[in-house]
Design an enzyme around this catalytic site. Structure first.
Site, PDB file in Angstrom:
ATOM      1  N   HIS A   8       0.850  -1.183   0.000  1.00 62.54           N
ATOM      2  CA  HIS A   8       0.000   0.000   0.000  1.00 62.54           C
ATOM      3  C   HIS A   8       0.889   1.237   0.000  1.00 62.54           C
ATOM      4  O   HIS A   8       1.962   1.225   0.611  1.00 62.54           O
ATOM      5  CB  HIS A   8      -0.912   0.011   1.236  1.00 62.54           C
TER       6      HIS A   8
ATOM      7  N   ASP B 216      -7.979  -5.263   0.057  1.00 66.43           N
ATOM      8  CA  ASP B 216      -8.525  -6.096  -1.010  1.00 66.43           C
ATOM      9  C   ASP B 216      -8.068  -7.547  -0.950  1.00 66.43           C
ATOM     10  O   ASP B 216      -8.537  -8.369  -1.737  1.00 66.43           O
ATOM     11  CB  ASP B 216      -8.169  -5.496  -2.377  1.00 66.43           C
TER      12      ASP B 216
END
Ligand code: CMC
Length: 437
Positions: free
Chosen positions: A308, A366
């Site tokens: 991320h 996700d």
């Protein structure tokens, strides 16, 4: 504005300029560089905007080092456990949790707008039968601007609020209709006695021929996913919405732009990509081979659902979703999913791998969300559409915040020019006959 500054000096120690340090309420301060070009003659360069605050915002706070996410100051863990998607939407838009009456009124206002214009329904027929739902969403949401343009005064707060209510209310209807179209099934009208999430499930799975019973476990699990995806400060799609909106564009068109940005596999499209990847891995014994590919600089393959831009620790949403996977798979009788076991093993192995440790690559939101969607029988092509439904709350919160900001200006980044220097036009008959390509 604080009275602290950072001085910029040349190699001989002469001061070139001083950059004010601007403090927020939490997190890193920022350097105000608005005078930099005037004083020093330089712009700044920051590919991907990793170090650049594009705006001041009071909506969502992330501490990527600690793995903290707050909506209007409230920890995501508390909201996930105790709140609901519409309550969170209210919080994001108005800054405070609603009392009972306010929540009831807000819910009524949303419910009032769940229908879409009948002529909009015809738009779906124009898409190819196997169109990706995100392509349909970009088109249909963008086309809402043709229905609500002349009446919409973006300089009027109530008009902006109405646009936001319409969007949040219609997104489930539009997304579910996209699914029904790809299935060759009739669209199902919203039923306003249902909850926001119950209605979404109803419009996706009900048939005119038989009653559809909403499973409360599925309803709660989907609502939780919507809460977790509702906002995430200045991510790619939110920044797209802000940039498009900064020119004064129609908000429905801005949200269509946000949906387009969300679709990419590096952003919201990752939930679908994770499941495809897990299916491709297929078995625990193939994990090392896929990890080797993820680490190979000559191979474009990345471990989807890992890493991320902001989190250099566990994404707090991933932790919550992983726990929810256990609950949902435990409670929904027929849903033992071998991909969940595979995902757990992949996480375990990757987190012990030097490559992932060094780069602080952890599972993101996700990595596990697709497992829950699968358990809820939501098809893979609809995963990112579900994300878009949720993120509409955040996009509209940011659009309204931006439009109300007296300092708002059109977003217009600069560049470092690397093209040819000035040269004179050469008439066609004087140009070289060689084909350089
Ligand atoms: N697999 C393998 N290597 C990775 C991965 C990954 N998933 N993510 C980052 N890296 C490596 C990357 O190659 C680079 O290595 P090196 O320093 O040796 O060049 C280093 O880690 C830093 O990566 P980066 O590309 O500079 O990081 P970024 O902040 O630009 O990208 C990201 C963030 C999310 C796009 C990236 O981690 C990624 O592509 N992850 C997979 C896609 C994904 O799961 N996206 C969902 C993000 S969360 C939900 C959302 O935003 O919607």
């Amino acid at each position: 504005m604080s009275n602290e500054y950072v001085k910029l000096t040349d190699p001989d120690g002469r001061q070139l300029t001083s950059l004010p340090i601007v403090k927020g309420t939490m997190g890193p301060s920022v350097l105000d560089i608005s005078k930099l070009y005037h004083d020093v003659g330089c712009f700044t360069v920051d590919p991907g905007y990793s170090m650049t605050a594009s705006c001041a915002s009071g909506i969502t706070y992330i501490d990527g080092e600690q793995g903290v996410l707050l909506y209007r100051g409230y920890p995501i863990e508390q909201l996930a456990e105790q709140s609901s998607f519409l309550e969170v939407t209210y919080l994001l838009w108005y800054g405070e949790l609603p009392n009972e009456k306010q929540l009831q009124q807000f819910t009524q206002e949303v419910v009032h707008h769940t229908m879409i214009n009948e002529s909009l329904r015809l738009f779906y027929q124009g898409f190819h039968h196997d169109a990706h739902p995100m392509a349909v969403l970009v088109g249909v949401v963008g086309s809402l601007s043709a229905f609500y343009h002349d009446y919409l005064d973006i300089h009027d707060p109530r008009s902006r609020e109405l646009a936001a209510l319409r969007l949040v209310a219609k997104m489930p209807t539009i997304a579910a209709a996209a699914y029904k179209y790809t299935m060759g099934q009739p669209q199902i009208y919203p039923r306003n006695s249902l909850s926001y999430t119950g209605n979404l499930l109803h419009m996706m799975f009900a048939m005119p021929t038989q009653a559809f019973e909403i499973d409360p476990v599925a309803e709660r699990a989907l609502d939780l996913l919507l809460v977790l995806h509702a906002d995430h400060e200045q991510n790619a799609s939110t920044s797209t919405v802000r940039l498009a909106g900064s020119s004064g564009a129609n908000p429905f068109a801005c949200i269509a732009a946000g949906i387009a940005a969300l679709w990419g596999p590096a952003h919201g499209g990752a939930n679908e990509a994770v499941i495809r990847m897990l299916q491709e891995i297929g078995d625990v014994k193939h994990i090392p081979q896929f990890l080797a590919r993820a680490k190979d600089k000559n191979d474009p393959f990345r471990l989807m659902g890992f890493g991320h831009r902001v989190y250099k620790n566990f994404d707090p949403r991933a932790k919550i979703i992983r726990e929810t996977c256990y609950e949902v798979l435990g409670k929904l009788a027929d849903t033992k999913d071998p991909l969940f076991d595979l995902a757990l093993k992949l996480e375990e192995i990757a987190l012990k791998d030097e490559y992932f440790i060094e780069r602080k690559l952890y599972p993101n939101v996700d990595f596990y969300s697709g497992i829950i969607y699968r358990a809820l029988k939501i098809p893979m092509s609809m995963f990112t559409a579900m994300f878009a439904v949720a993120r509409t709350a955040g996009w509209m919160a940011h659009w309204m915040e931006m439009m109300a900001d007296p300092e708002q200006r059109i977003g217009r980044p600069r560049q470092l020019y690397t093209g040819p220097v000035t040269r004179d036009y050469v008439p066609l008959n004087e140009r070289s006959k060689d084909d350089p390509h």
